[in-house]
Design a protein around this motif. Structure first.
Motif, PDB file in Angstrom:
ATOM      1  N   ILE A 335       0.844  -1.213   0.000  1.00  0.00           N
ATOM      2  CA  ILE A 335       0.000   0.000   0.000  1.00  0.00           C
ATOM      3  C   ILE A 335       0.878   1.261   0.000  1.00  0.00           C
ATOM      4  N   ILE A 336       1.931   1.238   0.816  1.00  0.00           N
ATOM      5  CA  ILE A 336       2.808   2.421   0.882  1.00  0.00           C
ATOM      6  C   ILE A 336       3.528   2.622  -0.444  1.00  0.00           C
ATOM      7  N   ARG A 337       3.961   1.521  -1.085  1.00  0.00           N
ATOM      8  CA  ARG A 337       4.636   1.633  -2.385  1.00  0.00           C
ATOM      9  C   ARG A 337       3.696   2.221  -3.442  1.00  0.00           C
ATOM     10  N   VAL A 338       2.438   1.779  -3.390  1.00  0.00           N
ATOM     11  CA  VAL A 338       1.465   2.350  -4.337  1.00  0.00           C
ATOM     12  C   VAL A 338       1.311   3.844  -4.111  1.00  0.00           C
ATOM     13  N   LEU A 339       1.203   4.225  -2.835  1.00  0.00           N
ATOM     14  CA  LEU A 339       1.076   5.662  -2.543  1.00  0.00           C
ATOM     15  C   LEU A 339       2.327   6.424  -2.981  1.00  0.00           C
ATOM     16  N   ILE A 340       3.508   5.823  -2.759  1.00  0.00           N
ATOM     17  CA  ILE A 340       4.757   6.487  -3.179  1.00  0.00           C
ATOM     18  C   ILE A 340       4.796   6.664  -4.693  1.00  0.00           C
ATOM     19  N   LYS A 341       4.346   5.625  -5.434  1.00  0.00           N
ATOM     20  CA  LYS A 341       4.318   5.737  -6.894  1.00  0.00           C
ATOM     21  C   LYS A 341       3.369   6.831  -7.355  1.00  0.00           C
ATOM     22  N   ILE A 342       2.227   6.913  -6.647  1.00  0.00           N
ATOM     23  CA  ILE A 342       1.282   7.986  -7.007  1.00  0.00           C
ATOM     24  C   ILE A 342       1.914   9.356  -6.786  1.00  0.00           C
ATOM     25  N   VAL A 343       2.601   9.513  -5.645  1.00  0.00           N
ATOM     26  CA  VAL A 343       3.264  10.794  -5.365  1.00  0.00           C
ATOM     27  C   VAL A 343       4.340  11.085  -6.407  1.00  0.00           C
ATOM     28  N   MET A 344       5.156  10.097  -6.699  1.00  0.00           N
ATOM     29  CA  MET A 344       6.231  10.290  -7.669  1.00  0.00           C
ATOM     30  C   MET A 344       5.684  10.541  -9.074  1.00  0.00           C
ATOM     31  N   SER A 345       4.571   9.877  -9.396  1.00  0.00           N
ATOM     32  CA  SER A 345       3.952  10.098 -10.711  1.00  0.00           C
ATOM     33  C   SER A 345       3.482  11.536 -10.856  1.00  0.00           C
ATOM     34  N   ASN A 346       2.866  12.056  -9.790  1.00  0.00           N
ATOM     35  CA  ASN A 346       2.413  13.455  -9.848  1.00  0.00           C
ATOM     36  C   ASN A 346       3.593  14.415  -9.961  1.00  0.00           C
ATOM     37  N   HIS A 347       4.658  14.106  -9.186  1.00  0.00           N
ATOM     38  CA  HIS A 347       5.854  14.946  -9.316  1.00  0.00           C
ATOM     39  C   HIS A 347       6.449  14.847 -10.720  1.00  0.00           C
ATOM     40  N   HIS A 348       6.465  13.629 -11.245  1.00  0.00           N
ATOM     41  CA  HIS A 348       7.006  13.421 -12.596  1.00  0.00           C
ATOM     42  C   HIS A 348       6.181  14.170 -13.647  1.00  0.00           C
ATOM     43  N   LEU A 349       4.848  14.094 -13.556  1.00  0.00           N
ATOM     44  CA  LEU A 349       3.993  14.790 -14.525  1.00  0.00           C
ATOM     45  C   LEU A 349       4.145  16.308 -14.408  1.00  0.00           C
ATOM     46  N   ALA A 350       4.209  16.800 -13.155  1.00  0.00           N
ATOM     47  CA  ALA A 350       4.390  18.246 -12.964  1.00  0.00           C
ATOM     48  C   ALA A 350       5.698  18.715 -13.594  1.00  0.00           C
ATOM     49  N   THR A 351       6.773  17.951 -13.347  1.00  0.00           N
ATOM     50  CA  THR A 351       8.068  18.311 -13.936  1.00  0.00           C
ATOM     51  C   THR A 351       8.033  18.227 -15.460  1.00  0.00           C
ATOM     52  N   GLU A 352       7.373  17.197 -15.980  1.00  0.00           N
ATOM     53  CA  GLU A 352       7.293  17.006 -17.429  1.00  0.00           C
ATOM     54  C   GLU A 352       6.573  18.183 -18.108  1.00  0.00           C
ATOM     55  N   TYR A 353       5.451  18.582 -17.513  1.00  0.00           N
ATOM     56  CA  TYR A 353       4.697  19.699 -18.096  1.00  0.00           C
ATOM     57  C   TYR A 353       5.457  21.019 -17.951  1.00  0.00           C
ATOM     58  N   GLU A 354       6.186  21.196 -16.850  1.00  0.00           N
ATOM     59  CA  GLU A 354       7.008  22.397 -16.690  1.00  0.00           C
ATOM     60  C   GLU A 354       8.095  22.441 -17.763  1.00  0.00           C
ATOM     61  N   GLN A 355       8.698  21.281 -18.039  1.00  0.00           N
ATOM     62  CA  GLN A 355       9.720  21.236 -19.081  1.00  0.00           C
ATOM     63  C   GLN A 355       9.129  21.546 -20.457  1.00  0.00           C
ATOM     64  N   LYS A 356       7.937  21.000 -20.739  1.00  0.00           N
ATOM     65  CA  LYS A 356       7.298  21.293 -22.020  1.00  0.00           C
ATOM     66  C   LYS A 356       6.999  22.784 -22.160  1.00  0.00           C
ATOM     67  N   ALA A 357       6.490  23.398 -21.076  1.00  0.00           N
ATOM     68  CA  ALA A 357       6.207  24.831 -21.122  1.00  0.00           C
ATOM     69  C   ALA A 357       7.491  25.641 -21.305  1.00  0.00           C
ATOM     70  N   ALA A 358       8.560  25.240 -20.564  1.00  0.00           N
ATOM     71  CA  ALA A 358       9.835  25.965 -20.683  1.00  0.00           C
ATOM     72  C   ALA A 358      10.443  25.796 -22.065  1.00  0.00           C
ATOM     73  N   LEU A 359      10.390  24.562 -22.602  1.00  0.00           N
ATOM     74  CA  LEU A 359      10.937  24.315 -23.933  1.00  0.00           C
ATOM     75  C   LEU A 359      10.137  25.028 -25.015  1.00  0.00           C
ATOM     76  N   THR A 360       8.830  25.131 -24.830  1.00  0.00           N
ATOM     77  CA  THR A 360       8.003  25.891 -25.778  1.00  0.00           C
ATOM     78  C   THR A 360       8.404  27.362 -25.784  1.00  0.00           C
ATOM     79  N   ARG A 361       8.600  27.932 -24.595  1.00  0.00           N
ATOM     80  CA  ARG A 361       9.026  29.333 -24.508  1.00  0.00           C
ATOM     81  C   ARG A 361      10.431  29.507 -25.111  1.00  0.00           C
TER      82      ARG A 361
END
Length: 414
Positions: A335-361
């Motif tokens: 259960i804790i690993r699943v929660l950790i993956k969810i947290v890391m996935s959200n961090h990963h998606l946030a970073t990914e979208y920030e990179q896309k926005a920065a690269l677009t600019r």
């Protein structure tokens, strides 16, 4: 100047036979020629005659001519004053801004209609005498106009009165014609000399005009060449400026197009990055609370299972205490690993979208700066920007799109 300044000779009647000085007006060039021709004639006859007066006038005219050749601007008032101060004369204004200079001369002038008679007498006189030429000419002119006084002068003991009377008497009674030598000396040679003088003056003026035209033509051609070079340089600078502005305008137009096409995705990616960053924070707190709750729950559950398992283990001998405990702990860890993956996935998606926005600019900034990006490279960039974003929960075999974008953009920056 010729239409503003004129000259007239004022000569006493005792020096002319048929010369109407009231109707004879000359320009400066004509004055110069008349003065020169009279000086040359009287100087060739005798220095004791009238040559000195014409010589003085010639020198004054030469001084004025030199003055006119040195001035840069034709100031009428200055020129009139210079004439008046250097050529002795009486000045009067005959019209508005038009002046007449009267030059007094005590000498016969070759503009006299009967000057040929005077020259014939002079030739006759100097064959017999060399002195008192001035008085002899004056007496000749007087007797030519008053023939009845010839008898009185024939009885005179003064040779300068006797010879003029004798010459006129011979001309009147014997109807002597000019000899061939006299005709050649007094008529042909002066005309020939005058024609030669006119020819020389014409040649000299032609040379001056030709030189002046060539000089002005060269100056105009030089100025034209200089202006042509300046015009070409100016045209070249205009073309360079125009090309630069057109390139800049194209860059701005391309930047504007990119902004229109990428503005909405950039804003979406920026909002998504904020959204997933908030979710990551939320799931982090959920992970912490869940971990604490599971730890507390696990502690109580272990005690319950320990007491409960004493009777159960006796009935089911193949289930041990450790198996039950490990199973429960493994479940909690999962259960804790699943929660950790969810947290890391959200961090990963946030970073990914920030990179896309920065690269677009960054891509828009490169377009604005005029960096040349080929069509194939543009396709790679757009494909990478709009490719699927991995959540990180499930592994895939797709390559790293961010690395592809950075590789292409880095090459164009250099």
């Amino acid at each position: 100047m010729d239409n503003k300044i004129l000259f007239r000779f004022s000569i006493e009647e005792q020096y002319v036979i048929n010369y109407n000085h009231q109707n004879e007006e000359y320009t400066f060039d004509e004055l110069e020629r008349i003065s020169k021709s009279n000086f040359e004639y009287w100087n060739s006859v005798s220095r004791e005659g009238y040559s000195q007066e014409w010589e003085i006038l010639n020198k004054n005219i030469t001084r004025v001519r030199e003055y006119l050749s040195t001035i840069e601007e034709l100031d009428s008032e200055s020129i009139r004053n210079y004439f008046y101060n250097n050529i002795p004369s009486n000045r009067e204004e005959i019209e508005t801004d038009k002046y007449l200079y009267k030059i007094s001369m005590s000498s016969p002038i070759d503009r006299d209609a009967e000057f040929g008679k005077i020259k014939n007498f002079v030739s006759f006189y100097i064959q017999h005498l060399t002195n008192n030429l001035r008085e002899a000419v004056i007496n000749f002119i007087r007797l030519s106009k008053n023939m009845y006084e010839i008898g009185y002068d024939l009885s005179s003991t003064s040779q300068y009165r006797f010879y003029p009377a004798l010459y006129l008497l011979k001309q009147h009674f014997s109807d002597l014609k000019e000899s061939k030598d006299d005709f050649e000396t007094n008529i042909v040679l002066p005309i020939k000399s005058k024609l030669q003088e006119i020819s020389d003056d014409s040649n000299e003026q032609y040379k001056e005009i030709t030189t002046f035209i060539e000089t002005k033509h060269n100056e105009i051609q030089q100025q034209f060449d200089e202006k042509s070079i300046e015009l070409k340089e100016f045209q070249s600078s205009i073309n360079i400026w125009q090309e630069g502005k057109e390139a800049r305008l194209n860059d701005l137009e391309e930047t504007y197009k990119n902004k229109l096409s990428l503005e909405a995705p950039e804003e979406l990616w920026y909002n998504r990055s904020k959204e997933y960053r908030e979710k990551a924070k939320y799931w982090t707190w959920v992970l912490i609370v869940s971990a604490l709750a599971l730890v507390g729950f696990l502690t109580g559950l272990v005690m319950v299972i320990h007491d409960y398992s004493l009777d159960t283990i006796q009935e089911i001998p193949f289930i041990s205490k450790s198996f039950i405990l490990v199973s429960i702990i493994s479940f909690f860890v999962y259960i804790i690993r699943v929660l950790i993956k969810i947290v890391m996935s959200n961090h990963h998606l946030a970073t990914e979208y920030e990179q896309k926005a920065a690269l677009t600019r960054f891509y828009q900034a490169l377009t604005y700066a005029g960096t040349d990006i080929a069509q194939e490279e543009r396709i790679i960039i757009i494909h990478s920007l709009f490719s699927r974003t991995e959540t990180g929960l499930v592994k895939t075999d797709s390559s790293n799109d961010v690395d592809a974008i950075l590789s292409v953009l880095s090459k164009n920056v250099h």
